[in-house]
Design a protein around this motif. Sequence first.
Motif, PDB file in Angstrom:
ATOM      1  N   THR A  18     -19.895   2.789  -7.875  1.00  0.00           N
ATOM      2  CA  THR A  18     -20.258   2.573  -9.272  1.00  0.00           C
ATOM      3  C   THR A  18     -19.431   1.408  -9.802  1.00  0.00           C
ATOM      4  N   SER A  19     -20.013   0.564 -10.624  1.00  0.00           N
ATOM      5  CA  SER A  19     -19.365  -0.688 -11.018  1.00  0.00           C
ATOM      6  C   SER A  19     -17.969  -0.497 -11.589  1.00  0.00           C
ATOM      7  N   ARG A  20     -17.707   0.631 -12.208  1.00  0.00           N
ATOM      8  CA  ARG A  20     -16.376   0.852 -12.767  1.00  0.00           C
ATOM      9  C   ARG A  20     -15.345   1.165 -11.683  1.00  0.00           C
ATOM     10  N   GLU A  21     -15.790   1.465 -10.457  1.00  0.00           N
ATOM     11  CA  GLU A  21     -14.907   1.808  -9.349  1.00  0.00           C
ATOM     12  C   GLU A  21     -14.699   0.606  -8.432  1.00  0.00           C
ATOM     13  N   ASP A  73     -22.365  -2.795  -5.617  1.00  0.00           N
ATOM     14  CA  ASP A  73     -22.141  -1.819  -6.684  1.00  0.00           C
ATOM     15  C   ASP A  73     -23.435  -1.122  -7.079  1.00  0.00           C
ATOM     16  N   PRO A  76     -24.122   4.188 -12.723  1.00  0.00           N
ATOM     17  CA  PRO A  76     -23.575   5.550 -12.790  1.00  0.00           C
ATOM     18  C   PRO A  76     -24.647   6.636 -12.625  1.00  0.00           C
ATOM     19  N   ASP A 134     -20.021  -6.061  -8.722  1.00  0.00           N
ATOM     20  CA  ASP A 134     -20.267  -6.152 -10.167  1.00  0.00           C
ATOM     21  C   ASP A 134     -21.545  -6.900 -10.541  1.00  0.00           C
ATOM     22  N   VAL A 137     -23.288  -5.151 -13.778  1.00  0.00           N
ATOM     23  CA  VAL A 137     -22.714  -5.344 -15.117  1.00  0.00           C
ATOM     24  C   VAL A 137     -22.753  -6.815 -15.514  1.00  0.00           C
TER      25      VAL A 137
END
Length: 382
Positions: A18-21, A73, A76, A134, A137
């Motif tokens: 997931t992009s936040r990871e 990526d 979520p 990424d 995003v």
Amino acid sequence: MSSPVRDLLAQLLAFDTTSRESNLALIHFVQSWLAEHGVASRLLHNDSGSKANLYAVIGPDTAGGVMLSGHTDVVPVEGQTWSVPPFALTEQEGRYYGRGSTDMKGFLACVLASVPAFVAEPMRLPLHLAFSYDEEVGCLGVRSLTELLADAASKPALCIIGEPTEMRPVYGHKGKVAMRCDVRGHACHSAYAPQGVNAIEYATRLITRLMDEGDQLAEVQDSRFDPAFSTLQVGTISGGTALNIVPQSCQFDFEIRHLPDAPADAVIERIAQYAQCELLPAMRQKADGCSITFQPLSQYPGLLTDPTCRFASLLAEWCGCDRFGTVAFGTEGGLFHQAGMTTLVCGPGSMDQGHKPDEFISVEQIDACMKMLGNLTQWLRA
């Protein structure tokens, strides 16, 4: 049923990228896989070192050749109801389920499963592999890779972005600009509302002006795209603290998805000028500290490659489909194209399944992608 591509897809899906990871666990797995087959790779990390692009070349160290590109990526899964584990491969009725199976780890698995064939015999032209971070995003991570390749002596001539198109070749998509607007007014008790500067009211005036701009964008149409015009929408808004307080702040995010040959710069400039020249003077007549600021969130260019070029004819042969078209979603393709590589989009799966619960890719699509990569390999050797 076990197969190299299925096993690789299972391992890729198991990484929560997931992009936040961080994506480093997946990237290191890919790097090790390539090294086992004698392929060296280079990592380009972000500033914090938590994520990386991977770049590798198979074949002669010369200019030209073809690049296969995909992002690592995924979006979520929170707020979605899944009937299968999202970060594991579940096989049911000719489908592989899991987050990222179609967008776009299915393509990455096909590329990795083809590596033994890529290295089996010498190639006359190089094959480049580019795995980025990424993308979801705002195509953020790939920029260090495109900067590297733009000035490289051995830059690839052609690029295939393996986003899900059901193996149909795609020559174009819109560009995107995402912005955040912060409006700061002056708070006071709502009983004395005329003494305050209501940030929500001024944000509303800006949004109304944005909608007018959107109406003007719709007047310029290109039937090759769906929708056939540039679009503008406000996606989020927040402001105020209580009904009896004139709100001091308001924030909203908006995006413009523009036709490739109709950049959004002029729209952004007009909105900023309206804010600075018309709204701010009225706000500051009551309070000096008022402000309106715009912050870029992300942007990427559109893609518009000539569908009659030689590369388009080759891709049509490799994938067995000459029904070229465009897609509504964006890709990293415009960035590679700007860096000097003729770029097309073609990959397994359908975006109808992307970003949804119980995301899947069909075995049939995987097989079609493997066939395309096989045809590409033969062309690189011929």
